[in-house]
Design a protein around this motif. Sequence first.
Motif, PDB file in Angstrom:
ATOM      1  N   SER A 149       0.853  -1.187   0.000  1.00 23.33           N
ATOM      2  CA  SER A 149       0.000   0.000   0.000  1.00 23.33           C
ATOM      3  C   SER A 149       0.882   1.226   0.000  1.00 23.33           C
ATOM      4  O   SER A 149       2.093   1.133   0.270  1.00 23.33           O
ATOM      5  N   GLY A 150       0.294   2.381  -0.326  1.00 24.21           N
ATOM      6  CA  GLY A 150       1.042   3.610  -0.195  1.00 24.21           C
ATOM      7  C   GLY A 150       1.232   4.421  -1.449  1.00 24.21           C
ATOM      8  O   GLY A 150       1.866   5.468  -1.411  1.00 24.21           O
ATOM      9  N   GLY A 151       0.703   3.978  -2.556  1.00 23.37           N
ATOM     10  CA  GLY A 151       0.850   4.766  -3.764  1.00 23.37           C
ATOM     11  C   GLY A 151      -0.019   6.016  -3.724  1.00 23.37           C
ATOM     12  O   GLY A 151      -0.761   6.253  -2.777  1.00 23.37           O
ATOM     13  N   GLY A 152       0.090   6.821  -4.767  1.00 24.93           N
ATOM     14  CA  GLY A 152      -0.742   8.002  -4.846  1.00 24.93           C
ATOM     15  C   GLY A 152      -0.248   8.996  -5.856  1.00 24.93           C
ATOM     16  O   GLY A 152       0.748   8.760  -6.550  1.00 24.93           O
ATOM     17  N   LEU A 153      -0.955  10.107  -5.921  1.00 25.30           N
ATOM     18  CA  LEU A 153      -0.598  11.214  -6.799  1.00 25.30           C
ATOM     19  C   LEU A 153       0.045  12.306  -5.955  1.00 25.30           C
ATOM     20  O   LEU A 153      -0.580  12.796  -5.004  1.00 25.30           O
ATOM     21  N   GLN A 208       8.065  -0.314 -12.106  1.00 23.51           N
ATOM     22  CA  GLN A 208       7.986  -0.440 -13.551  1.00 23.51           C
ATOM     23  C   GLN A 208       7.181   0.725 -14.095  1.00 23.51           C
ATOM     24  O   GLN A 208       6.003   0.897 -13.739  1.00 23.51           O
ATOM     25  N   ALA A 209       7.827   1.491 -14.945  1.00 20.59           N
ATOM     26  CA  ALA A 209       7.169   2.608 -15.610  1.00 20.59           C
ATOM     27  C   ALA A 209       6.612   2.132 -16.944  1.00 20.59           C
ATOM     28  O   ALA A 209       7.110   1.148 -17.504  1.00 20.59           O
ATOM     29  N   PRO A 210       5.609   2.788 -17.460  1.00 19.24           N
ATOM     30  CA  PRO A 210       5.024   2.377 -18.738  1.00 19.24           C
ATOM     31  C   PRO A 210       6.075   2.312 -19.833  1.00 19.24           C
ATOM     32  O   PRO A 210       6.878   3.238 -19.997  1.00 19.24           O
ATOM     33  N   GLY A 211       6.102   1.198 -20.525  1.00 22.88           N
ATOM     34  CA  GLY A 211       7.027   1.034 -21.635  1.00 22.88           C
ATOM     35  C   GLY A 211       8.450   0.727 -21.246  1.00 22.88           C
ATOM     36  O   GLY A 211       9.338   0.658 -22.104  1.00 22.88           O
ATOM     37  N   THR A 266       7.587   8.302 -11.506  1.00 20.94           N
ATOM     38  CA  THR A 266       6.251   7.803 -11.813  1.00 20.94           C
ATOM     39  C   THR A 266       6.338   6.375 -12.327  1.00 20.94           C
ATOM     40  O   THR A 266       7.038   6.095 -13.300  1.00 20.94           O
ATOM     41  N   ALA A 267       5.662   5.472 -11.650  1.00 23.79           N
ATOM     42  CA  ALA A 267       5.731   4.049 -11.987  1.00 23.79           C
ATOM     43  C   ALA A 267       4.785   3.290 -11.066  1.00 23.79           C
ATOM     44  O   ALA A 267       4.246   3.842 -10.109  1.00 23.79           O
ATOM     45  N   LYS A 268       4.629   2.021 -11.360  1.00 22.57           N
ATOM     46  CA  LYS A 268       3.945   1.129 -10.433  1.00 22.57           C
ATOM     47  C   LYS A 268       5.035   0.469  -9.585  1.00 22.57           C
ATOM     48  O   LYS A 268       6.009  -0.061 -10.128  1.00 22.57           O
ATOM     49  N   TYR A 269       4.854   0.517  -8.282  1.00 26.25           N
ATOM     50  CA  TYR A 269       5.841   0.015  -7.350  1.00 26.25           C
ATOM     51  C   TYR A 269       5.386  -1.317  -6.761  1.00 26.25           C
ATOM     52  O   TYR A 269       4.220  -1.486  -6.408  1.00 26.25           O
ATOM     53  N   TYR A 270       6.342  -2.219  -6.641  1.00 29.35           N
ATOM     54  CA  TYR A 270       6.055  -3.565  -6.151  1.00 29.35           C
ATOM     55  C   TYR A 270       7.015  -3.939  -5.032  1.00 29.35           C
ATOM     56  O   TYR A 270       8.197  -3.584  -5.072  1.00 29.35           O
ATOM     57  N   PRO A 279       0.834  -6.946  -4.919  1.00 28.95           N
ATOM     58  CA  PRO A 279       0.210  -6.165  -5.987  1.00 28.95           C
ATOM     59  C   PRO A 279       0.913  -4.818  -6.126  1.00 28.95           C
ATOM     60  O   PRO A 279       1.392  -4.270  -5.140  1.00 28.95           O
ATOM     61  N   GLY A 280       1.004  -4.315  -7.286  1.00 25.73           N
ATOM     62  CA  GLY A 280       1.661  -3.031  -7.495  1.00 25.73           C
ATOM     63  C   GLY A 280       0.820  -1.882  -7.005  1.00 25.73           C
ATOM     64  O   GLY A 280      -0.411  -1.961  -6.961  1.00 25.73           O
ATOM     65  N   THR A 281       1.494  -0.817  -6.616  1.00 25.93           N
ATOM     66  CA  THR A 281       0.811   0.409  -6.218  1.00 25.93           C
ATOM     67  C   THR A 281       1.342   1.546  -7.082  1.00 25.93           C
ATOM     68  O   THR A 281       2.546   1.715  -7.220  1.00 25.93           O
ATOM     69  N   GLN A 282       0.434   2.301  -7.637  1.00 24.67           N
ATOM     70  CA  GLN A 282       0.809   3.337  -8.589  1.00 24.67           C
ATOM     71  C   GLN A 282       1.258   4.604  -7.874  1.00 24.67           C
ATOM     72  O   GLN A 282       0.600   5.076  -6.942  1.00 24.67           O
ATOM     73  N   VAL A 283       2.386   5.125  -8.339  1.00 26.75           N
ATOM     74  CA  VAL A 283       2.861   6.433  -7.891  1.00 26.75           C
ATOM     75  C   VAL A 283       2.940   7.334  -9.116  1.00 26.75           C
ATOM     76  O   VAL A 283       3.579   6.979 -10.109  1.00 26.75           O
TER      77      VAL A 283
END
Length: 120
Positions: free
Chosen positions: A6-10, A38-41, A90-94, A112-116
Motif C-alpha cells: 500500500s502507499g501509492g498516490g498522486l 515499472q514505468a510504462p514502456g 512515476t511508476a507502479k511500485y512492487y 500487488p503493485g501500487t501506482q505512484v
Amino acid sequence: VQLQASGGGLVQTGDSLRHSCAASGRALSNYFIGWFRQAPGKEREFLAQISWSGSLTYYEDSVEDRFTVSKDRARNTVFLQMINLKPEDTAKYYCAAKIRGSDRTAYGFWGPGTQVTVSS
C-alpha cells in the motif's frame, strides 16, 4: 509468503511518499524483501532490498540518496520511504520476497503493485 502493498498516490515534484509491504507466511526470517518499480514502456527496475532482520540493506545507485528501506518486525511490515520525488519516479511500485542467500533474479513472491504518479 504473501505480500500486501500500500502507499501509492498522486504527488507533486519534491513531495515524499512511503510505501508499506505487509508480509505473512511461515519462516519469514528466511526471506529478503525487495522493492521494484515499472514505468510504462520500461522494464522492471530493482530499487532496494532488506533482510528480514533489517540488518542488511542494499540500494541501487539511482535511488540511494532519496529512498530508504526499513522494517517493522513487530508488524511484519517493510517500508520504502521516498523523498524529493521527481516525475521520472512515476511508476507502479512492487514489493517482492526471495529466499535469503539467493540472487536478485530469485524474487518469486510478489505483492500487488501500487501506482505512484509524480506531477511536475
